[in-house]
Design a protein around this motif. Structure first.
Motif, PDB file in Angstrom:
ATOM      1  N   ARG A  15     -11.744   1.613  68.924  1.00  0.00           N
ATOM      2  CA  ARG A  15     -11.728   0.420  69.767  1.00  0.00           C
ATOM      3  C   ARG A  15     -11.616   0.811  71.235  1.00  0.00           C
ATOM      4  O   ARG A  15     -11.280   1.946  71.567  1.00  0.00           O
ATOM      5  N   GLU A  16     -11.858  -0.118  72.090  1.00  0.00           N
ATOM      6  CA  GLU A  16     -11.815   0.129  73.531  1.00  0.00           C
ATOM      7  C   GLU A  16     -10.391   0.507  73.947  1.00  0.00           C
ATOM      8  O   GLU A  16      -9.421  -0.065  73.454  1.00  0.00           O
ATOM      9  N   PRO A  17     -10.259   1.464  74.861  1.00  0.00           N
ATOM     10  CA  PRO A  17      -8.922   1.853  75.304  1.00  0.00           C
ATOM     11  C   PRO A  17      -8.215   0.718  76.034  1.00  0.00           C
ATOM     12  O   PRO A  17      -8.826  -0.022  76.801  1.00  0.00           O
ATOM     13  N   THR A  18      -6.927   0.620  75.810  1.00  0.00           N
ATOM     14  CA  THR A  18      -6.142  -0.422  76.463  1.00  0.00           C
ATOM     15  C   THR A  18      -5.677   0.063  77.829  1.00  0.00           C
ATOM     16  O   THR A  18      -5.896   1.212  78.210  1.00  0.00           O
ATOM     17  N   LYS A  19      -4.994  -0.821  78.538  1.00  0.00           N
ATOM     18  CA  LYS A  19      -4.475  -0.457  79.858  1.00  0.00           C
ATOM     19  C   LYS A  19      -3.438   0.652  79.742  1.00  0.00           C
ATOM     20  O   LYS A  19      -3.392   1.563  80.567  1.00  0.00           O
ATOM     21  N   ALA A  20      -2.619   0.604  78.691  1.00  0.00           N
ATOM     22  CA  ALA A  20      -1.602   1.641  78.487  1.00  0.00           C
ATOM     23  C   ALA A  20      -2.251   3.004  78.232  1.00  0.00           C
ATOM     24  O   ALA A  20      -1.765   4.035  78.705  1.00  0.00           O
TER      25      ALA A  20
END
Length: 82
Positions: A15-20
């Motif tokens: 999945r797309e990387p999160t802000k963290a």
């Protein structure tokens, strides 16, 4: 069978990387760059220090004694115990 293996719709994509995740990656990048910068400066200044030390010793006329001669001198002049 080879065509089924190349079917990209069946593959599991992350999945797309999160802000963290981006913050962790940025922090890791900053740490690696800082460590590399410090290591680079330590190496540069140690080489500079050694070359200046050798130039200063040559300027003062100090002779560089080979290691084999140093060991012979230590064997010849042993310090007596007090």
């Amino acid at each position: 069978m080879a065509a089924a293996a190349l079917d990209l719709r069946k593959w599991h994509w992350p999945r797309e990387p999160t802000k963290a995740t981006w913050i962790q990656r940025l922090l890791l990048l900053v740490i690696v760059l800082i460590c590399g910068f410090i290591l680079n400066k330590v190496l540069v200044f140690s080489v500079l220090f050694i070359s200046l030390w050798k130039a200063w010793a040559q300027f003062l006329g100090w002779s560089q004694t080979p290691v084999c001669c140093v060991f012979q001198v230590q064997k010849t002049f042993k310090l007596s115990k007090l």
